[in-house]
Design a protein around this motif. Structure first.
Motif: not given
Length: 149
Positions: A46-72
């Motif tokens: 279904k996501a292929k049919l959107t302007p994104f052309g495929g699945t995308i990460a949740h915005g809040f998932l990207t935001l929640s990666m801050i602690p992991y990115l910080s630790a690394n």
């Protein structure tokens, strides 16, 4: 470093994280944990049919990666930290979607560091989450954390 040595870096870019892949598995696990099962995140057909052309990460998932990115990352390490806590955000903007399989990394600019009480420090960073190979970042946030020494 001491908190005072870090405070001397206010206004400067102070760190960059390693790259991390935003895999479909990670996206699916986040959908399961949060109950956000919108098709643009979990249904590749279904996501292929959107302007994104495929699945995308949740915005809040990207935001929640801050602690992991910080630790690394190469962020300065403050000596004697007993614990750190998220305090909140002043501004967050989701600029570009992160397509499944893309890699992201964070960049930190120290905006403010102040001692709220003896041994309790509050830092405000501008954090930009970059998407590998993309012109625009995934997000920019002004994030507040406290640490205790």
């Amino acid at each position: 470093m001491t908190p005072q040595e870090v405070k001397a870096k206010v206004g400067q870019q102070i760190g960059t994280s390693e790259w991390v892949e935003m895999s479909q598995e990670r996206i699916n696990m986040f959908a399961e944990a949060t109950g956000d099962h919108q098709f643009i995140h979990i249904d590749p057909d279904k996501a292929k049919l959107t302007p994104f052309g495929g699945t995308i990460a949740h915005g809040f998932l990207t935001l929640s990666m801050i602690p992991y990115l910080s630790a690394n990352s190469d962020l300065p390490k403050v000596d004697g930290v007993k614990m750190g806590v998220n305090y909140g955000g002043n501004k967050t903007r989701f600029i570009s979607p992160v397509r499944s399989g893309k890699r992201i990394r964070g960049h930190w600019k120290l905006l403010e560091l102040e001692e709220k009480r003896p041994g309790q420090w509050q830092q405000t960073h501008e954090i930009t989450i970059e998407i590998e190979g993309e012109d625009k970042p995934a997000l920019i946030t002004e994030w507040i954390m406290q640490f205790f020494v």
